[in-house]
Write a protein that holds these residues in place. Structure first.
Motif, PDB file in Angstrom:
ATOM      1  N   VAL A  71       0.833  -1.208   0.000  1.00  0.00           N
ATOM      2  CA  VAL A  71       0.000   0.000   0.000  1.00  0.00           C
ATOM      3  C   VAL A  71       0.866   1.257   0.000  1.00  0.00           C
ATOM      4  CG1 VAL A  71      -1.767   1.301   1.244  1.00  0.00           C
ATOM      5  CG2 VAL A  71      -1.882  -1.191   1.177  1.00  0.00           C
ATOM      6  N   VAL A  72       1.879   1.272   0.857  1.00  0.00           N
ATOM      7  CA  VAL A  72       2.740   2.459   0.960  1.00  0.00           C
ATOM      8  C   VAL A  72       3.488   2.694  -0.346  1.00  0.00           C
ATOM      9  CG1 VAL A  72       4.753   3.425   2.134  1.00  0.00           C
ATOM     10  CG2 VAL A  72       2.954   2.294   3.464  1.00  0.00           C
ATOM     11  N   ARG A  73       3.959   1.627  -0.980  1.00  0.00           N
ATOM     12  CA  ARG A  73       4.646   1.794  -2.265  1.00  0.00           C
ATOM     13  C   ARG A  73       3.732   2.469  -3.284  1.00  0.00           C
ATOM     14  NH1 ARG A  73       5.114  -3.160  -3.582  1.00  0.00           N
ATOM     15  NH2 ARG A  73       7.014  -3.531  -2.380  1.00  0.00           N
ATOM     16  N   THR A  74       2.484   2.027  -3.348  1.00  0.00           N
ATOM     17  CA  THR A  74       1.525   2.620  -4.289  1.00  0.00           C
ATOM     18  C   THR A  74       1.220   4.066  -3.926  1.00  0.00           C
ATOM     19  OG1 THR A  74       0.534   0.443  -4.683  1.00  0.00           O
ATOM     20  CG2 THR A  74      -0.769   2.353  -5.291  1.00  0.00           C
ATOM     21  N   MET A  75       1.040   4.346  -2.660  1.00  0.00           N
ATOM     22  CA  MET A  75       0.768   5.722  -2.231  1.00  0.00           C
ATOM     23  C   MET A  75       1.911   6.650  -2.620  1.00  0.00           C
ATOM     24  SD  MET A  75      -1.121   5.477   1.503  1.00  0.00           S
ATOM     25  CE  MET A  75       0.345   4.889   2.341  1.00  0.00           C
ATOM     26  N   PHE A  76       3.130   6.210  -2.348  1.00  0.00           N
ATOM     27  CA  PHE A  76       4.290   7.045  -2.672  1.00  0.00           C
ATOM     28  C   PHE A  76       4.407   7.281  -4.176  1.00  0.00           C
ATOM     29  CE2 PHE A  76       7.125   6.162   1.302  1.00  0.00           C
ATOM     30  CZ  PHE A  76       6.150   6.738   2.098  1.00  0.00           C
ATOM     31  N   ASN A  77       4.037   6.284  -4.961  1.00  0.00           N
ATOM     32  CA  ASN A  77       4.112   6.421  -6.413  1.00  0.00           C
ATOM     33  C   ASN A  77       3.035   7.354  -6.962  1.00  0.00           C
ATOM     34  OD1 ASN A  77       6.262   4.632  -6.531  1.00  0.00           O
ATOM     35  ND2 ASN A  77       5.000   2.866  -7.053  1.00  0.00           N
ATOM     36  N   VAL A  92      10.172  10.857  -0.132  1.00  0.00           N
ATOM     37  CA  VAL A  92       9.151   9.928  -0.613  1.00  0.00           C
ATOM     38  C   VAL A  92       9.440   9.469  -2.036  1.00  0.00           C
ATOM     39  CG1 VAL A  92       6.715   9.808  -1.330  1.00  0.00           C
ATOM     40  CG2 VAL A  92       7.322  10.685   0.937  1.00  0.00           C
ATOM     41  N   LYS A  93       9.887  10.374  -2.877  1.00  0.00           N
ATOM     42  CA  LYS A  93      10.062  10.050  -4.291  1.00  0.00           C
ATOM     43  C   LYS A  93      11.410   9.417  -4.613  1.00  0.00           C
ATOM     44  CE  LYS A  93       6.016  11.479  -5.520  1.00  0.00           C
ATOM     45  NZ  LYS A  93       4.975  10.497  -5.926  1.00  0.00           N
ATOM     46  N   THR A  94      12.300   9.298  -3.647  1.00  0.00           N
ATOM     47  CA  THR A  94      13.607   8.703  -3.940  1.00  0.00           C
ATOM     48  C   THR A  94      13.872   7.424  -3.154  1.00  0.00           C
ATOM     49  OG1 THR A  94      14.700  10.122  -2.286  1.00  0.00           O
ATOM     50  CG2 THR A  94      14.671  10.903  -4.580  1.00  0.00           C
ATOM     51  N   ILE A  95      12.908   6.968  -2.358  1.00  0.00           N
ATOM     52  CA  ILE A  95      13.113   5.721  -1.635  1.00  0.00           C
ATOM     53  C   ILE A  95      12.505   4.567  -2.418  1.00  0.00           C
ATOM     54  CG2 ILE A  95      11.054   6.210  -0.219  1.00  0.00           C
ATOM     55  CD1 ILE A  95      12.286   4.403   1.946  1.00  0.00           C
ATOM     56  N   PRO A  96      13.283   3.536  -2.703  1.00  0.00           N
ATOM     57  CA  PRO A  96      12.720   2.361  -3.388  1.00  0.00           C
ATOM     58  C   PRO A  96      12.108   1.412  -2.360  1.00  0.00           C
ATOM     59  CG  PRO A  96      15.086   2.130  -3.171  1.00  0.00           C
ATOM     60  CD  PRO A  96      14.730   3.448  -2.526  1.00  0.00           C
ATOM     61  N   VAL A  97      10.809   1.438  -2.202  1.00  0.00           N
ATOM     62  CA  VAL A  97      10.146   0.604  -1.197  1.00  0.00           C
ATOM     63  C   VAL A  97      10.195  -0.860  -1.636  1.00  0.00           C
ATOM     64  CG1 VAL A  97       7.983   0.134   0.000  1.00  0.00           C
ATOM     65  CG2 VAL A  97       8.656   2.501  -0.478  1.00  0.00           C
ATOM     66  N   LEU A  98      10.798  -1.703  -0.802  1.00  0.00           N
ATOM     67  CA  LEU A  98      10.969  -3.117  -1.126  1.00  0.00           C
ATOM     68  C   LEU A  98      10.088  -4.024  -0.279  1.00  0.00           C
ATOM     69  CD1 LEU A  98      14.879  -3.205  -1.352  1.00  0.00           C
ATOM     70  CD2 LEU A  98      13.252  -2.924  -3.228  1.00  0.00           C
ATOM     71  N   SER A  99       9.719  -3.580   0.910  1.00  0.00           N
ATOM     72  CA  SER A  99       8.952  -4.429   1.819  1.00  0.00           C
ATOM     73  C   SER A  99       7.506  -4.538   1.373  1.00  0.00           C
ATOM     74  CB  SER A  99       9.025  -3.874   3.246  1.00  0.00           C
ATOM     75  OG  SER A  99       8.616  -2.519   3.278  1.00  0.00           O
ATOM     76  N   ASP A 100       6.844  -5.595   1.843  1.00  0.00           N
ATOM     77  CA  ASP A 100       5.461  -5.805   1.448  1.00  0.00           C
ATOM     78  C   ASP A 100       4.483  -5.808   2.623  1.00  0.00           C
ATOM     79  OD1 ASP A 100       6.181  -8.131   2.658  1.00  0.00           O
ATOM     80  OD2 ASP A 100       5.787  -9.446   0.956  1.00  0.00           O
ATOM     81  N   GLY A 101       4.982  -5.787   3.849  1.00  0.00           N
ATOM     82  CA  GLY A 101       4.103  -5.855   5.007  1.00  0.00           C
ATOM     83  C   GLY A 101       4.454  -4.838   6.068  1.00  0.00           C
ATOM     84  N   PHE A 102       4.403  -5.263   7.334  1.00  0.00           N
ATOM     85  CA  PHE A 102       4.665  -4.348   8.447  1.00  0.00           C
ATOM     86  C   PHE A 102       6.145  -4.018   8.593  1.00  0.00           C
ATOM     87  CE2 PHE A 102       0.519  -6.077   9.832  1.00  0.00           C
ATOM     88  CZ  PHE A 102      -0.141  -4.872  10.045  1.00  0.00           C
TER      89      PHE A 102
END
Length: 301
Positions: free
Chosen positions: A65-71, A156-166
């Motif tokens: 969810v956070v990855r999508t929000m940041f994108n 927010v725009k430069t962090i590559p979010v890799l995690s999928d959960g908590f």
């Protein structure tokens, strides 16, 4: 300055409306986004009725969810909180002011120490994992798992979010510490969940996932440290097994413990390979760190 409030949500009926209204009172002209993560109750209806912009993420997990929000969301300042009405919305303007005034990239809302608001296992896990992260990344943070964060657009725009959960809070924290980005903790109130709602965080299962992810991050960002310690352990194991074999050979001229000798030699070889793997990966990690910092600096403030 455009401020966006981001609320990842999964089955928060009875809490999401109050959460949205709390932030709306503090930022009446800002957009509040509720990202629904396959809720099966009335979360979406309550969010819409309270005036939030509701979007959906079908991939299960807070990190997804956070990855999508940041994108997707465009803003100058991002406020992220949980949709369970446990974080104090009245503290948000203070966190935003601290971010802007001191030109920070992230301000963490450090939760109050009122233990009645936490399950006992969560308190112990938070302390233990905070100590682990502080040791490896030389920081003094007290609440690395707080979901209450105010972040700059550049972060927010430069962090590559890799995690999928908590693990997402851990990733945000470690990314900032590893890249030496300016962050700060500020004390905020933390309330018990509204009656009738339940936490989605499973103490042992999610705790194990978080620990595994921390070890993954340590291996990823400090490979020489990780593989160096592995090499040290293997080398000592090789010596402990091999010294009696050498002593017997000196006394008798024979290798009487042939399987032990093979095991000892194998551990010694693996130890050397581990050390050189750490040296090689450390150079790779340093190059990636430099590229990330260049990208960060090139991003408009």
């Amino acid at each position: 300055m455009k401020i966006a409030i981001l609320l990842p949500c999964y089955d928060e009926e009875g809490a999401i409306a109050e959460t949205v209204l709390g932030f709306k009172n503090q930022f009446p002209n800002s957009d509040i986004y509720v990202y629904d993560n396959n809720s099966t109750d009335n979360t979406v209806k309550e969010a819409i009725d309270s005036g939030a912009i509701v979007r959906h993420e079908s991939r299960q997990g807070k990190g997804e969810v956070v990855r999508t929000m940041f994108n997707d969301v465009e803003a100058d300042v991002y406020i992220m909180a949980d949709g369970d009405n446990t974080y104090d919305a009245t503290a948000a303007p203070i966190l935003v002011d601290e971010l802007i005034k001191n030109n920070l990239d992230m301000v963490i809302g450090r939760r109050s120490k009122d233990k009645s608001a936490y399950p006992a296992g969560h308190v112990l896990g938070n302390k233990g994992f905070s100590l682990l992260i502080n040791y490896f990344f030389k920081s003094g943070l007290k609440d690395v798992f707080s979901g209450y964060r105010v972040m700059s657009r550049r972060f927010v725009k430069t962090i590559p979010v890799l995690s999928d959960g908590f693990q997402i809070e851990t990733e945000l924290t470690v990314h900032a510490l590893h890249h030496k980005l300016p962050i700060k903790e500020i004390d905020t109130d933390y309330r018990e969940r509204p009656e009738g709602t339940t936490s989605k965080l499973r103490t042992f299962k999610d705790g194990f996932k978080i620990l595994s992810f921390i070890l993954f991050l340590i291996r990823d960002v400090r490979p020489l440290f990780f593989f160096g310690w592995l090499s040290f352990i293997l080398a000592n194991s090789s010596l402990l097994l091999g010294l009696p074999v050498i002593a017997d050979f000196i006394d008798t001229g024979l290798v009487e413990r042939f399987p032990t000798a093979i095991l000892s030699s194998s551990l010694g070889v693996i130890s050397i390979l581990s050390l050189f793997s750490g040296l090689i990966l450390d150079n790779v990690s340093r190059g990636r760190l430099e590229n990330n910092i260049i990208l960060y600096k090139a991003f408009p403030k």
